[in-house]
Design a protein around this motif. Structure first.
Motif, PDB file in Angstrom:
ATOM      1  N   UNK A  28      -1.185  -0.459  -2.799  1.00 46.91           N
ATOM      2  CA  UNK A  28      -2.124  -0.376  -1.681  1.00 46.91           C
ATOM      3  C   UNK A  28      -1.487   0.312  -0.481  1.00 46.91           C
ATOM      4  N   UNK A  29      -0.239  -0.044  -0.179  1.00 50.05           N
ATOM      5  CA  UNK A  29       0.471   0.603   0.927  1.00 50.05           C
ATOM      6  C   UNK A  29       0.636   2.106   0.672  1.00 50.05           C
ATOM      7  N   UNK A  30       1.042   2.460  -0.533  1.00 52.04           N
ATOM      8  CA  UNK A  30       1.225   3.874  -0.874  1.00 52.04           C
ATOM      9  C   UNK A  30      -0.097   4.624  -0.801  1.00 52.04           C
ATOM     10  N   UNK A  31      -1.159   4.014  -1.272  1.00 51.16           N
ATOM     11  CA  UNK A  31      -2.497   4.627  -1.228  1.00 51.16           C
ATOM     12  C   UNK A  31      -2.914   4.916   0.214  1.00 51.16           C
ATOM     13  N   UNK A  32      -2.757   3.940   1.088  1.00 49.83           N
ATOM     14  CA  UNK A  32      -3.104   4.136   2.502  1.00 49.83           C
ATOM     15  C   UNK A  32      -2.211   5.199   3.152  1.00 49.83           C
ATOM     16  N   UNK A  33      -0.939   5.214   2.779  1.00 46.90           N
ATOM     17  CA  UNK A  33      -0.011   6.216   3.303  1.00 46.90           C
ATOM     18  C   UNK A  33      -0.406   7.610   2.844  1.00 46.90           C
ATOM     19  N   UNK A  34      -0.793   7.748   1.586  1.00 42.91           N
ATOM     20  CA  UNK A  34      -1.237   9.053   1.088  1.00 42.91           C
ATOM     21  C   UNK A  34      -2.449   9.551   1.872  1.00 42.91           C
ATOM     22  N   UNK A  35      -3.379   8.658   2.160  1.00 42.28           N
ATOM     23  CA  UNK A  35      -4.571   9.051   2.922  1.00 42.28           C
ATOM     24  C   UNK A  35      -4.164   9.548   4.306  1.00 42.28           C
ATOM     25  N   UNK A  36      -3.317   8.784   4.992  1.00 45.14           N
ATOM     26  CA  UNK A  36      -2.895   9.174   6.342  1.00 45.14           C
ATOM     27  C   UNK A  36      -2.109  10.478   6.328  1.00 45.14           C
ATOM     28  N   UNK A  37      -1.177  10.614   5.390  1.00 44.51           N
ATOM     29  CA  UNK A  37      -0.393  11.853   5.309  1.00 44.51           C
ATOM     30  C   UNK A  37      -1.259  13.036   4.875  1.00 44.51           C
ATOM     31  N   UNK A  38      -2.283  12.778   4.094  1.00 39.84           N
ATOM     32  CA  UNK A  38      -3.221  13.845   3.726  1.00 39.84           C
ATOM     33  C   UNK A  38      -3.945  14.395   4.948  1.00 39.84           C
TER      34      UNK A  38
END
Length: 170
Positions: A90-100
């Motif tokens: 979940x943390x990685x998923x949210x991080x990917x969205x923000x970095x995207x």
């Protein structure tokens, strides 16, 4: 490292596919062919189970999360619990969205400096418009320079710090 790189590319393209559909933006034909060729094998079968509701391509979003979960499950070999894997996914998923979002803002800035008439420029601007439109109402251009992109990046970084704090990583 290889698993992470492949997962990041595939997950990022799935998130881009979801975002393009959510804001109703058509990519340039070559980019569109790449996106659909890379993700159709996963999205099309998932659409039979996860229908698009509210005009959103939920299969692409769920597919991106499944890619993250599978890539994160590698830490199970090092003794992590399933709860830990779920939280890290979940943390990685949210991080990917923000970095995207941050990455697409960087691309817009670079295109505006190098070649504002590039064929990709209108597409990238359309991707970023939902983020920048509200900020442009608050932050006017100063001397012809649009500072809303910088404000958006700062706000996205603040959200990232808050996500880190929520997951106990800061």
């Amino acid at each position: 490292m290889i698993v992470d790189a492949i997962a990041t590319i595939l997950g990022g393209v799935l998130l881009l596919r979801f975002w393009m559909q959510a804001i109703r933006v058509r990519p340039p034909s070559s980019l569109g062919q790449f996106i659909y060729a890379l993700t159709d094998w996963m999205v099309l079968p998932m659409r039979r189970v996860i229908p698009g509701v509210g005009g959103y391509d939920w299969a692409s979003l769920v597919g991106a999360f499944l890619v993250v979960a599978l890539a994160t499950s590698v830490i199970l070999f090092f003794g992590a619990s399933f709860e830990m894997v779920a939280l890290m996914a979940l943390y990685t998923f949210l991080t990917w969205i923000l970095y995207g979002f941050i990455g697409s803002l960087f691309i817009e800035v670079i295109l505006s400096w190098v070649n504002p008439q590039a064929p990709m420029a209108p597409f990238v601007q359309a991707l970023n418009d939902p983020l920048l439109r509200p900020l442009r109402k608050v932050v006017p251009p100063i001397g012809g320079i649009d500072l809303s992109v910088m404000v958006a990046m700062i706000l996205l970084k603040i959200v990232h710090i808050l996500v880190q704090m929520l997951f106990g990583l800061r």
